[in-house]
Motif scaffolding. Sequence first.
Motif, short mmCIF file in Angstrom:
data_model
loop_
_atom_site.label_atom_id
_atom_site.label_comp_id
_atom_site.label_asym_id
_atom_site.label_seq_id
_atom_site.Cartn_x
_atom_site.Cartn_y
_atom_site.Cartn_z
N ASN A 1 0.82 -1.20 0.00
CA ASN A 1 0.00 0.00 0.00
C ASN A 1 0.86 1.26 0.00
N HIS A 2 0.45 2.22 -0.85
CA HIS A 2 1.13 3.51 -0.94
C HIS A 2 0.22 4.55 -0.31
N VAL A 3 0.76 5.29 0.66
CA VAL A 3 0.03 6.37 1.32
C VAL A 3 0.55 7.70 0.82
N ILE A 4 -0.37 8.57 0.46
CA ILE A 4 -0.02 9.93 0.04
C ILE A 4 -0.58 10.89 1.08
N ILE A 5 0.28 11.79 1.56
CA ILE A 5 -0.15 12.80 2.52
C ILE A 5 -0.42 14.09 1.74
N GLY A 6 -1.68 14.52 1.75
CA GLY A 6 -2.06 15.76 1.07
C GLY A 6 -2.81 15.51 -0.22
N LYS B 1 -0.19 2.35 -12.46
CA LYS B 1 0.81 1.29 -12.40
C LYS B 1 0.37 0.14 -11.51
N GLY B 2 -0.93 0.15 -11.15
CA GLY B 2 -1.49 -0.97 -10.42
C GLY B 2 -1.27 -0.95 -8.93
N GLY C 1 -10.07 2.61 -7.82
CA GLY C 1 -9.88 1.93 -6.54
C GLY C 1 -9.06 2.69 -5.52
N GLY C 2 -8.65 3.91 -5.85
CA GLY C 2 -7.95 4.71 -4.86
C GLY C 2 -8.90 5.19 -3.78
N ARG C 3 -8.37 5.51 -2.62
CA ARG C 3 -9.19 5.93 -1.49
C ARG C 3 -8.72 7.31 -1.01
N ALA D 1 11.91 0.86 -6.83
CA ALA D 1 10.53 0.52 -6.49
C ALA D 1 9.80 0.18 -7.77
N SER D 2 9.00 -0.85 -7.74
CA SER D 2 8.33 -1.32 -8.96
C SER D 2 7.10 -0.50 -9.24
N VAL D 3 7.31 0.78 -9.61
CA VAL D 3 6.19 1.65 -9.95
C VAL D 3 6.23 1.97 -11.44
#
Length: 435
Positions: free
Chosen positions: A6-11, A26-27, A217-219, A433-435
Motif C-alpha cells: 500500500n502507498h500512502v499519500i499525505i495531502g 501502475k497498479g 480503486g484509490g481511497r 521501487a516497482s512503480v
Amino acid sequence: MSNSGNHVIIGAGPMGLMAAMDLLDKGKSVDIYETDDRVGGMSATFDFDGLDIERYYHFVCKTDYPLFELLERLGLSDALHWTDTKMGFFFHGRLYKWGTPLALLRFNGLGIVSKLRYAMHVMYTKNIKDWQSLDKVNATGWLRKWVGKPAYDVLWRSLFDLKFFEFTDQLSAAWIGTRIKRVGLSRKSLTQESMGYLQGGSKVLLDAMERYILERGGRIHLKSRIERVSVADGRINGIVVGGRELPCDVVLSTVPIQYVPKLVPALPRAFAEQIESIKNIPVACVILKLTQPLTENFWMNINDPSIQIPGLIEYSNLNRMTPSVIYAPFYMPKTHPKWSQSDDQLIDEVIGYLKMINPAFNADWVLSRYCHRYEFAQTICPPGFQAMLPPMKTPVEGLYMADTSYYYPEDRSISESIQTARKLCASLADEGASV
C-alpha cells in the motif's frame, strides 16, 4: 525492498492527486489522507456567499504544458479558455497602463535609458534556457545590474520589500528570472498578453482527478490527519491516524516539507535540519466581491508609499464574471506585526486602498469579503537553492517527499504541481521501487 504494497499519500492538493493517478495507473494500492474537508489544497474552492471560487487565485500561461497534457488525458481540454488580459501599474498615486512597449514609453516615472534597459532585460530573460548559471546569483543584484538602480527602485523594490521583507536580498536570480519568462511567454504578440483559466475554476480539474482516482480503486480520506509515520529498522511500516496504526510500505508526503520531521520522529537529525533550513513566507489573502469592476486590469503591480500590498489581482478581468472579484495578498513573515492583526483589520485596510486606485469606488460596492491564510505560501529561494533542497527520497526507506519548494526555479502553479508529482513518482522508480 519491493514497494508493491500500500502507498500512502499525505495531502490531496494537485500534487498528491497527480501522484495518486500515476501510481494507480501502475497498479498500486493508494490511500490519500487530507486534513482539510475537500481536495485541492491552495487551489481548492470555497462558497463565497453563493459564488464557488478558489481560495487563492490561479491563472494559466502558454507554457504550462504538463497541465495541458493532463487536461487532454481527462477530456477537459475544452474547459481551458484564453483571455486577452491587461496589466496596470499603480505608481505614486496614479494608475498607469502596463505590459506593452507603448505603455512603457508613456510611463513618466523613468527616463528613456532606464526604459530601454528594462525592455532589454525582459527580452533577454525570455530567451534563457539554462538557469543553472543564475542559481547562485543574487536576484536583486542581477536586476540592478541589468536595469539600473532607478528602474529597480521604481519597478522592483516595493514588490520585493512587500513580499519578502528581510529576505529581499536572499533570493536567487534563477527564481525571479523564470517568473519573468513564464509570464513573458504568455503573450499573443509584443502588445498583447493572453492568460488562461478553466471554465468552472480549478474545481473542474480537481473533481475530474478525484473521480479518476476513485474509479480506479484509490481511497481519499478527508478530515483525516496523519499523526505519525511509523518506522522500524530504518524503513516505513505504517501510519497512525485517529490513534489507530495502519500498515503501509510507502509514504509520499506532498504537504509542506516542514511538517515531515514532526510526522516522522525517526528521521535522522541531520536530514531534519536540512528540511528546517528551507524558509517560507506566509500569506493572508483578502478576497472581495464587488458590484462592478475596479479597473480594466487582471494584474496590477503597486509602488506607492501609502499602500502596503505589492499588487491586486482582479480575477474577474480574466475569468469574466459578475459580480467582480479581487484578490489582495499580504505576504509577510509571521514575525511581522500585521500577521497578528485580525482578518477584518486586513480586509478593511485593502478596502481603504481601493478608492486611491479608483476614486469612484465607495464602500457600497463591496458585496462580500473574506480572508484566507496559509503558512507556507512562498518558499524563500536564496542563491544556491538547488543544492539546499533535500532529495525527494529521504534516508528512511519508503519515505518520499516534495512540496512547492521543488518547483524551483519555476514559480508556483498547478502545472508545476503536476510536473513535480511525476518527478516524485519517478524517484520511487529510480530507487528500484516497482512503480
